[in-house]
Design a protein around this motif. Structure first.
Motif, mmCIF file in Angstrom:
data_model
loop_
_atom_site.group_PDB
_atom_site.id
_atom_site.type_symbol
_atom_site.label_atom_id
_atom_site.label_comp_id
_atom_site.label_asym_id
_atom_site.label_seq_id
_atom_site.Cartn_x
_atom_site.Cartn_y
_atom_site.Cartn_z
ATOM 1 N N ASN A 191 -4.022 7.172 4.252
ATOM 2 C CA ASN A 191 -3.699 7.965 3.083
ATOM 3 C C ASN A 191 -2.025 8.152 3.225
ATOM 4 O OD1 ASN A 191 -5.957 10.112 2.487
ATOM 5 N ND2 ASN A 191 -5.716 10.033 4.577
ATOM 6 N N ILE B 188 -3.984 10.930 0.112
ATOM 7 C CA ILE B 188 -4.667 12.893 -0.053
ATOM 8 C C ILE B 188 -2.379 12.127 0.008
ATOM 9 C CG2 ILE B 188 -3.888 14.644 1.015
ATOM 10 C CD1 ILE B 188 -6.929 13.911 1.614
ATOM 11 N N VAL C 144 -6.481 13.019 8.922
ATOM 12 C CA VAL C 144 -6.222 11.937 8.015
ATOM 13 C C VAL C 144 -5.708 10.660 7.988
ATOM 14 C CG1 VAL C 144 -5.619 14.633 6.927
ATOM 15 C CG2 VAL C 144 -4.033 13.260 8.836
ATOM 16 N N ASN D 225 -8.718 8.108 2.110
ATOM 17 C CA ASN D 225 -8.761 8.482 1.265
ATOM 18 C C ASN D 225 -7.112 8.317 0.628
ATOM 19 O OD1 ASN D 225 -10.970 10.169 0.459
ATOM 20 N ND2 ASN D 225 -10.351 11.327 2.714
ATOM 21 N N GLU E 182 -7.852 12.537 -4.014
ATOM 22 C CA GLU E 182 -6.077 12.773 -4.418
ATOM 23 C C GLU E 182 -5.473 14.327 -4.097
ATOM 24 O OE1 GLU E 182 -5.002 10.546 -7.416
ATOM 25 O OE2 GLU E 182 -7.247 9.526 -8.007
ATOM 26 N N HIS F 101 -14.367 11.514 3.971
ATOM 27 C CA HIS F 101 -13.716 10.343 4.561
ATOM 28 C C HIS F 101 -14.281 9.476 3.699
ATOM 29 C CE1 HIS F 101 -17.959 9.556 6.651
ATOM 30 N NE2 HIS F 101 -16.824 8.065 6.429
ATOM 31 N N GLN G 207 -10.144 10.780 6.557
ATOM 32 C CA GLN G 207 -9.584 9.185 6.881
ATOM 33 C C GLN G 207 -10.317 8.531 5.722
ATOM 34 O OE1 GLN G 207 -11.841 10.345 8.838
ATOM 35 N NE2 GLN G 207 -12.868 9.153 9.289
ATOM 36 N N ASN H 192 -0.226 5.871 7.578
ATOM 37 C CA ASN H 192 0.209 6.361 6.477
ATOM 38 C C ASN H 192 1.351 6.103 6.411
ATOM 39 O OD1 ASN H 192 -1.771 8.733 5.208
ATOM 40 N ND2 ASN H 192 -2.283 8.558 7.700
#
Length: 460
Positions: free
Chosen positions: A76, A56, A73, A54, A34, A29, A52, A98
């Motif tokens: 992101n 992405i 995740v 990031n 990317e 995290h 978590q 997200n």
């Protein structure tokens, strides 16, 4: 862009002795990642994966993690749920905060029969009418949605209205995707405008420091200071404009903010490094060639002149636990220079020394650096003078030699050499008092025969 590297995974696998092939849990995290890759090849035994906070944009390269039970995740730039069919043991999936607007993409999770918990809070799809009913009716294996337990009655009701809810969800999805397309175009246009503006600023800066603009300025130092002040004001205006400009919360704006912060941080680091380089320019030798005494690391030292061994010894109180690889010793004929972690210690020597014959050692107890420098000029030692003076002996030396029983002579022929008689090394009778000399009265009188010509002067 930044991706998952082997070095990063090994550093995060300290609890597993930095071994990644048998890793079961890893936290990546807040690493500004990317692109999600390599983990399905390096860590096949992963059960828990934290990604978590990031950057992405897409779930990928995790389909071969058959043992994965928990995937986080959150926070992101993910816009759809995909590529999780291979995670057969997946029990918990966290997609909080997200940009998932394609709610129908949750249908790909039907293959994950062990999935019990799903988190979609903070996504655009949660604002759709009938969002919860659609998820509950689509994923029969779910037990919890957004930390709320799914009751049996809720599932029955959702299944009864499923066709109508599904139609409404599809309509809202289309509207959302059209809005997203416009947001992408707007973000692209804004990024192009910012690039053009930066290019103009670079051109203006180049024009500001051109030789024509510097003509007529008597003091360049004042011009440099004025230029720095102008640059600081421009940076403040740019920061204010960037942070006060209203922008929609999109994956593009989030990525743009990250890039802007990274660019500012890199610029500050460059300025800091340049200032450090300016500070480390110490004057060790003047323009006239005079060597100066310098002690930048502020270490205690002592310089001793060892006349007996004809050498100069420098004892430098280096820090006890400093690694020897951080020391660099340079001995010159007239001075010595020691770099301690890049900081120079320089001392002018009182005499010229031999650099090639010099040696440097570290004390194992105190850590001090001891440099031994032989002098360039050869000096006759005091011991040699004493031995040379024996040749010019007077009567007193003859008296000392006669007490041993015979006169000392320098003989070259080995046939004339005789070993010393151990029975004759005793002192004279009158000085030794009562003892074994009484048995040898003749040996005491023999030395008197060799010094017949000497006068006994009582005053001496």
């Amino acid at each position: 862009f930044l991706s998952v590297t082997e070095d990063l995974v090994r550093r995060r696998a300290e609890h597993n002795n930095c071994e990644i092939f048998s890793l079961e849990e890893i936290s990546l995290h807040q690493q500004e990642i990317e692109k999600l890759e390599h983990l399905d090849k390096w860590c096949r035994d992963l059960k828990i994966l934290y990604l978590q906070n990031n950057l992405i944009p897409k779930i990928e390269n995790v389909g071969k993690l058959k043992k994965l039970e928990y995937l986080n995740v959150a926070l992101n730039n993910i816009e759809r749920i995909e590529n999780l069919e291979g995670c057969e043991d997946l029990k918990k999936l966290d997609l909080t905060a997200n940009f998932i607007g394609e709610l129908s993409s949750i249908e790909s999770l039907k293959c994950n029969i062990h999935l019990k918990e799903l988190f979609l809070m903070g996504n655009p799809c949660t604002e759709f009418e009938g969002y919860r009913q659609f998820v509950v009716a689509t994923l029969h294996q779910l037990k919890y949605l957004d930390s709320k337990e799914i009751e049996r009655s809720e599932r029955i009701k959702a299944l009864q209205n499923y066709p109508e809810v599904k139609r409404k969800i599809r309509e809202q999805e289309r509207t959302y995707l059209l809005r997203r397309a416009r947001e992408k175009e707007e973000a692209q246009r804004r990024m192009q405008e910012r690039k053009d503006e930066k290019q103009k600023q670079m051109d203006s800066k180049l024009g500001f420091v051109s030789p024509d603009s510097l003509q007529g300025k008597p003091n360049h130092a004042e011009g440099d200071g004025e230029q720095e002040r102008c640059r600081a004001v421009e940076n403040d205006d740019e920061d204010r404009k960037f942070w006060e400009e209203p922008t929609p919360y999109t994956p593009e704006s989030r990525l743009e903010t990250h890039r802007y912060i990274e660019e500012k941080r890199r610029a500050k680091d460059n300025i800091r490094e340049s200032k450090k380089r300016e500070k480390t320019s110490w004057t060790l030798v003047t323009a006239e060639g005079k060597v100066l005494n310098v002690n930048v690391p502020k270490l205690h030292f002592s310089l001793n002149d060892d006349e007996e061994n004809n050498q100069i010894i420098l004892d430098l109180a280096v820090y006890r636990y400093l690694d020897t690889s951080l020391l660099d010793v340079d001995v010159q004929p007239t001075y010595i220079r020691v770099l301690v972690k890049g900081k120079p210690f320089q001392l002018v020597l009182p005499e010229e020394v031999k650099p090639d014959s010099s040696s440097a050692k570290r004390s194992q107890t105190t850590g001090h650096l001891v440099v031994t420098m032989p002098k360039a000029k050869e000096v006759i030692l005091a011991k040699q003078k004493v031995s040379a003076s024996i040749k010019h002996s007077d009567c007193n030396t003859q008296q000392k030699t006669t007490r041993s029983g015979q006169i000392e002579k320098l003989e070259v022929d080995p046939s004339k050499y005789s070993f010393p008689d151990v029975t004759k090394i005793i002192q004279e009778k009158e000085r030794s008092g009562q003892g074994p000399i009484k048995l040898q009265p003749q040996k005491v009188t023999e030395p008197k025969m060799s010094c017949v010509d000497l006068e006994n002067n009582e005053d001496v």
